[in-house]
Design a protein around this motif. Structure first.
Motif, PDB file in Angstrom:
ATOM      1  N   LEU A   1      35.172  52.983  45.187  1.00  0.00           N
ATOM      2  CA  LEU A   1      33.994  52.574  45.947  1.00  0.00           C
ATOM      3  C   LEU A   1      34.012  51.110  46.368  1.00  0.00           C
ATOM      4  N   LYS A   2      34.696  50.245  45.613  1.00  0.00           N
ATOM      5  CA  LYS A   2      34.645  48.837  45.975  1.00  0.00           C
ATOM      6  C   LYS A   2      35.253  48.581  47.356  1.00  0.00           C
ATOM      7  N   ARG A   3      36.100  49.490  47.824  1.00  0.00           N
ATOM      8  CA  ARG A   3      36.672  49.337  49.169  1.00  0.00           C
ATOM      9  C   ARG A   3      35.656  49.657  50.261  1.00  0.00           C
ATOM     10  N   LYS A   4      34.494  50.174  49.879  1.00  0.00           N
ATOM     11  CA  LYS A   4      33.424  50.450  50.833  1.00  0.00           C
ATOM     12  C   LYS A   4      32.377  49.336  50.844  1.00  0.00           C
ATOM     13  N   VAL A   5      32.596  48.304  50.029  1.00  0.00           N
ATOM     14  CA  VAL A   5      31.673  47.171  49.924  1.00  0.00           C
ATOM     15  C   VAL A   5      32.192  46.027  50.800  1.00  0.00           C
ATOM     16  N   PRO A   6      31.380  45.474  51.713  1.00  0.00           N
ATOM     17  CA  PRO A   6      31.855  44.350  52.512  1.00  0.00           C
ATOM     18  C   PRO A   6      32.439  43.203  51.679  1.00  0.00           C
ATOM     19  N   LEU A   7      31.887  42.974  50.484  1.00  0.00           N
ATOM     20  CA  LEU A   7      32.430  41.933  49.612  1.00  0.00           C
ATOM     21  C   LEU A   7      33.660  42.398  48.842  1.00  0.00           C
TER      22      LEU A   7
ATOM     23  N   PRO B   1      37.812  44.662  56.244  1.00  0.00           N
ATOM     24  CA  PRO B   1      39.048  43.945  55.889  1.00  0.00           C
ATOM     25  C   PRO B   1      39.182  43.813  54.384  1.00  0.00           C
ATOM     26  N   ALA B   2      40.419  43.689  53.910  1.00  0.00           N
ATOM     27  CA  ALA B   2      40.639  43.392  52.503  1.00  0.00           C
ATOM     28  C   ALA B   2      40.068  42.018  52.183  1.00  0.00           C
ATOM     29  N   ALA B   3      39.630  41.848  50.955  1.00  0.00           N
ATOM     30  CA  ALA B   3      38.992  40.590  50.575  1.00  0.00           C
ATOM     31  C   ALA B   3      39.999  39.444  50.581  1.00  0.00           C
ATOM     32  N   GLY B   4      39.656  38.373  51.298  1.00  0.00           N
ATOM     33  CA  GLY B   4      40.486  37.179  51.275  1.00  0.00           C
ATOM     34  C   GLY B   4      40.168  36.305  50.082  1.00  0.00           C
ATOM     35  N   ARG B   5      38.967  36.423  49.587  1.00  0.00           N
ATOM     36  CA  ARG B   5      38.547  35.687  48.395  1.00  0.00           C
ATOM     37  C   ARG B   5      37.352  36.424  47.803  1.00  0.00           C
ATOM     38  N   THR B   6      37.112  36.197  46.544  1.00  0.00           N
ATOM     39  CA  THR B   6      35.950  36.805  45.907  1.00  0.00           C
ATOM     40  C   THR B   6      35.297  35.787  44.989  1.00  0.00           C
ATOM     41  N   ILE B   7      33.994  35.675  45.102  1.00  0.00           N
ATOM     42  CA  ILE B   7      33.224  34.747  44.284  1.00  0.00           C
ATOM     43  C   ILE B   7      32.137  35.554  43.601  1.00  0.00           C
ATOM     44  N   GLU B   8      32.148  35.558  42.287  1.00  0.00           N
ATOM     45  CA  GLU B   8      31.135  36.312  41.571  1.00  0.00           C
ATOM     46  C   GLU B   8      30.475  35.427  40.520  1.00  0.00           C
ATOM     47  N   TYR B   9      29.309  35.837  40.097  1.00  0.00           N
ATOM     48  CA  TYR B   9      28.578  35.128  39.047  1.00  0.00           C
ATOM     49  C   TYR B   9      28.536  36.001  37.814  1.00  0.00           C
ATOM     50  N   ASN B  10      28.999  35.455  36.703  1.00  0.00           N
ATOM     51  CA  ASN B  10      28.912  36.147  35.423  1.00  0.00           C
ATOM     52  C   ASN B  10      28.590  35.118  34.351  1.00  0.00           C
ATOM     53  N   GLY B  11      27.322  35.017  33.987  1.00  0.00           N
ATOM     54  CA  GLY B  11      26.911  34.039  32.995  1.00  0.00           C
ATOM     55  C   GLY B  11      26.807  34.589  31.589  1.00  0.00           C
ATOM     56  N   PHE B  12      27.171  35.865  31.393  1.00  0.00           N
ATOM     57  CA  PHE B  12      26.939  36.557  30.122  1.00  0.00           C
ATOM     58  C   PHE B  12      28.239  36.618  29.330  1.00  0.00           C
ATOM     59  N   PRO B  13      28.398  35.801  28.290  1.00  0.00           N
ATOM     60  CA  PRO B  13      29.674  35.779  27.567  1.00  0.00           C
ATOM     61  C   PRO B  13      29.972  37.047  26.788  1.00  0.00           C
TER      62      PRO B  13
END
Length: 305
Positions: free
Chosen positions: A229-235, A280-292
């Motif tokens: 499914l992630k290939r169907k997400v613009p991000l 298009p395939a992702a050229g970069r990905t920026i995510e937020y994960n603050g939960f250790p």
């Protein structure tokens, strides 16, 4: 010595919130489904900001584990309590809210995170299966919201955040959940109008494909579908639990004081993807994960041979 509960790994650092310290100091927030997944992560986010948590769910052992985590990771907040409850049972919900008011003295926020569903086509869903999902996702949200309003918020104000899903255009393969979540959407808009005069805001978050531990509960066939499914997400990626928690906490906070009856989509733009436009395939990905303590579901890992 680590104080992490059995079966969990100790955090390497505290929850890294994007909000200011002490944002929820002195406030009590209820999180249903607080024993795992998105509810657990949101509870940590809120506790890191000073809130006292009332964790509600059916599984007492899971609630206890998260309660221990909160006490270990956020000792400055403290006082977190668990309230085992089947949110589908009207009397249990009524008694639970009364207990929270009695034991914690107030209710400032409610995050209706609890829910559940199973993959099935409409013609394969029994009435019992349909009823179980609708009662959990829709009826439980209504009962928790109504009791928080009548027992506390109508006289003191507050904020309610409900859980939707990526229901836009239907929810093939999970029609029971889609129907229930659509009902929650309408309930959210109605309650925002009826309860606004009392200083009660009612909003919702609508997660798309969030890499939460709950995804590991599905069978391998459905997990294979999820991995694609992630290939169907613009991000071109899945969301994190922290990204959903951040949206819910924003709607619970004073920063959203003039936001009412609104839904925040946390889905990477899936409804904006079109069959006529190859992503298009992702050229970069920026995510937020603050939960250790976050552990991505193993079922979403790409399979190798």
């Amino acid at each position: 010595m680590s104080t992490a509960s059995p079966g969990t790994s100790p955090p390497s650092a505290g929850y890294r919130s994007v909000f200011r310290d002490g944002l929820f100091a002195g406030q009590v927030v209820i999180v249903t489904g607080g024993g795992s997944g998105l509810g657990r992560c949101t509870a940590h986010e809120l506790a890191s900001l000073g809130a006292t948590l009332a964790l509600v769910g059916r599984n007492e052992d899971k609630l206890l584990a998260v309660q221990h985590e909160l006490s270990a990771d956020h000792p400055h907040a403290g006082g977190h309590r668990i309230f085992p409850c089947d949110i589908r049972n009207e009397q249990q919900v009524r008694d639970t809210i009364a207990s929270i008011v009695r034991d914690l003295g107030r209710i400032d926020g409610l995050f209706n995170c609890a829910g559940g569903q199973f993959p099935a086509r409409l013609e394969k869903i029994s009435l019992n299966g349909w009823d179980a999902v609708v009662r959990n996702n829709l009826h439980g949200t209504f009962l928790m919201s109504r009791e928080c309003y009548t027992q506390w918020m109508q006289d003191h104000g507050g904020a309610i955040v409900n859980m939707l899903a990526d229901i836009w255009g239907g929810m093939p393969g999970m029609g029971h959940s889609g129907a229930a979540r659509a009902g929650v959407w309408n309930f959210t808009e109605t309650a925002a109008c009826e309860w606004g005069h009392a200083g009660v805001r009612v909003n919702a978050v609508a997660p798309g494909w969030i890499a939460s531990a709950g995804m590991d509960s599905y069978d391998e066939h459905y997990q294979a579908l999820l991995r694609s499914l992630k290939r169907k997400v613009p991000l071109q990626r899945f969301g994190t639990e922290s990204e959903l928690a951040g949206a819910a906490v924003f709607l619970l906070s004073e920063a959203s004081a003039f936001i009412n009856g609104t839904v925040i989509r946390v889905d990477g733009g899936v409804p904006n993807a079109r069959h006529s436009f190859p992503l298009p395939a992702a050229g970069r990905t920026i995510e937020y994960n603050g939960f250790p303590r976050y552990q991505p579901p193993t079922g979403l890992q790409e399979q190798t041979r």
